[in-house]
Design a protein around this motif. Structure first.
Motif, mmCIF file in Angstrom:
data_model
loop_
_atom_site.group_PDB
_atom_site.id
_atom_site.type_symbol
_atom_site.label_atom_id
_atom_site.label_comp_id
_atom_site.label_asym_id
_atom_site.label_seq_id
_atom_site.Cartn_x
_atom_site.Cartn_y
_atom_site.Cartn_z
ATOM 1 N N GLN A 1 2.385 1.804 3.390
ATOM 2 C CA GLN A 1 3.528 0.934 3.666
ATOM 3 C C GLN A 1 4.778 1.415 2.940
ATOM 4 N N THR B 1 0.839 -1.199 0.000
ATOM 5 C CA THR B 1 0.000 0.000 0.000
ATOM 6 C C THR B 1 0.873 1.248 0.000
ATOM 7 N N GLU B 2 0.276 2.368 -0.340
ATOM 8 C CA GLU B 2 1.031 3.623 -0.353
ATOM 9 C C GLU B 2 1.539 3.956 1.037
#
Length: 456
Positions: free
Chosen positions: A193, A190-191
């Motif tokens: 992460q 994800t962005e």
């Protein structure tokens, strides 16, 4: 004149150590690939991540400018590396300095991947980032000149354009690896992460390249040309002062020749990320994919351009590509203005194509401007000084011009100016003289033969 041809006598070619040449080519390529892997990862992070991680109190534009400022520090530090390591290349040899620079580049890049953000250690975070970036730039400043000479001085000097391109393949190879890693990370997490810890993996992976590069370089002997210089006692005692005293015109020619390629490369691989995502609304992955494709095309075009410049006048090939690169830099903004992903790919690929036909012959052109005993120092100084006025300033100037005018026209004018400077540098330069290298290569071969005979 740029269009003059160079006549050569193929029968006077010096003997070539093919096994050593293959190792030198690989050693040159891996070192510059690591250098540009690091710089490509850093430039992408400076555009996408560093404003939030290290400059969170700034507004988005200021944060980007500050992040690009740390990017520029790596270029500003390069002349120090050119002074220190370029001189060492003419005094202790090409191989020794390349081992040192590779270790320094690898350690600093790995450390950036471990550096805590502003939220953990406050102002110390961007301060340490600047120090690491500075150290990285010093190492890179010494890497290029030695890497170019390592491959070109093992090869046939009448094919210098091709063999010198080993170091030039490094940037697209490193860029390809860097953007490939970044693209893989962005699609696999994800962005949140990626911004939290995923980006760090791209920096930590540099350790693999360092290990491979050291393995090759430690097994390699120094170049036949440097061995001959060493044995003949013709090495320069004060190479830096000698370059400034006796090689003024070659130094100016080499510096100016490098500025436009640096600026154009920054446009299509660094600023394109900011412009594409923030101005045109492209997805980050789309821009990275376009740069990835353009870098892959460069892997073949750069050695091809180097080889062509061995057969056709090198300065002419370089000049035609410079004119094309300047013109396409303006057309690029028109082509991608409709936010079409296929046109974005076309724009980046063509732009990097013109860059390839400057960059392929560039290493040979720069090194052959200087006399052999001063070649490492002169080449390193030219490379690093040009980097300050080219690659270091370009992303900052691009971002500033866009923020003040909200138009790409001033950017195109800026590229036009640096293109004119590069054409001036090519006009001031000289065509190659392969007999200079052949003299030292033959001397080295004769010394090796005598040593073998004495051993028997």
């Amino acid at each position: 004149m740029i269009g003059e041809s160079t006549s050569v006598d193929a029968d006077r070619s010096a003997p070539v150590d093919k096994k050593g040449l293959a190792k030198a080519f690989a050693a040159s390529l891996t070192g510059t690939a690591l250098e540009w892997y690091d710089f490509a990862v850093y430039s992408a992070a400076a555009a996408l991540i560093f404003p939030q991680i290290f400059f969170p109190d700034s507004d988005p534009l200021t944060g980007t400018l500050l992040a690009f400022s740390t990017y520029a520090v790596g270029y500003v530090a390069r002349p120090i590396g050119g002074f220190v390591f370029g001189r060492l290349g003419d005094v202790i040899g090409r191989k020794q300095l390349l081992v040192i620079t590779l270790l320094l580049i690898g350690v600093t890049t790995f450390a950036i991947g471990l550096l805590p953000g502003y939220d953990r250690i406050g102002i110390a975070a961007p301060a340490i980032l600047v120090v690491l970036r500075f150290a990285q730039g010093v190492a890179v400043g010494g890497e290029w000149g030695g890497a170019v000479l390592l491959s070109s001085e093992y090869g046939n000097p009448r094919q210098r354009g091709f063999w010198s391109s080993a170091a030039q393949i490094g940037p697209p190879a490193g860029n390809l690896m860097a953007n490939g890693v970044l693209a893989l990370l962005t699609v696999s997490m994800t962005e949140a992460q990626f911004e939290s810890w995923g980006w760090r993996l791209a920096f930590l992976m540099s350790a693999l390249l360092v290990g491979f590069g050291l393995w090759i370089r430690l097994k390699l002997e120094d170049t036949p040309v440097f061995k001959a210089l060493q044995e003949s006692g013709e090495r320069a005692e004060a190479p830096i002062s000698d370059v400034f005293k006796t090689q003024t015109r070659p130094l100016i020619a080499a510096i100016l020749s490098r500025i436009a390629p640096d600026v154009i490369y920054a446009l299509f691989t660094v600023f394109a990320i900011t412009y594409g995502t923030r101005k045109l609304g492209f997805d980050r992955g789309e821009v990275l994919a376009a740069i990835l494709i353009g870098s892959a095309v460069q892997l073949g075009l750069i050695p091809l351009a180097g080889a062509i410049s061995d057969r056709i006048n090198r300065r002419l090939v370089y000049a035609i590509a410079a004119v094309g690169g300047v013109a396409w830099s303006a057309l690029f903004f028109v082509v991608i203005g409709g936010s079409s992903f296929p046109l974005l790919i076309l724009g980046v690929v063509v732009g990097l194509g013109f860059h390839s036909f400057m960059y392929g012959p560039q290493a040979a052109f720069v090194t052959e401007q200087f006399t052999v005993p001063l070649r490492s120092t002169g080449s390193s100084l030219a490379y690093t000084i040009a980097g300050v006025f080219g690659g270091a300033m370009a992303p900052l100037i691009f971002t500033y011009l866009l923020s003040k005018t909200d138009s790409w026209v001033p950017i195109a004018i800026y590229v036009l100016i640096v293109g004119a400077l590069t054409l001036l540098g090519l006009a001031l330069g000289r065509d190659p003289d392969p007999t200079e290298d052949e003299h030292y290569a033959l001397m080295s071969a004769e010394n090796a033969t005598r040593a073998t005979g004495s051993a028997k």
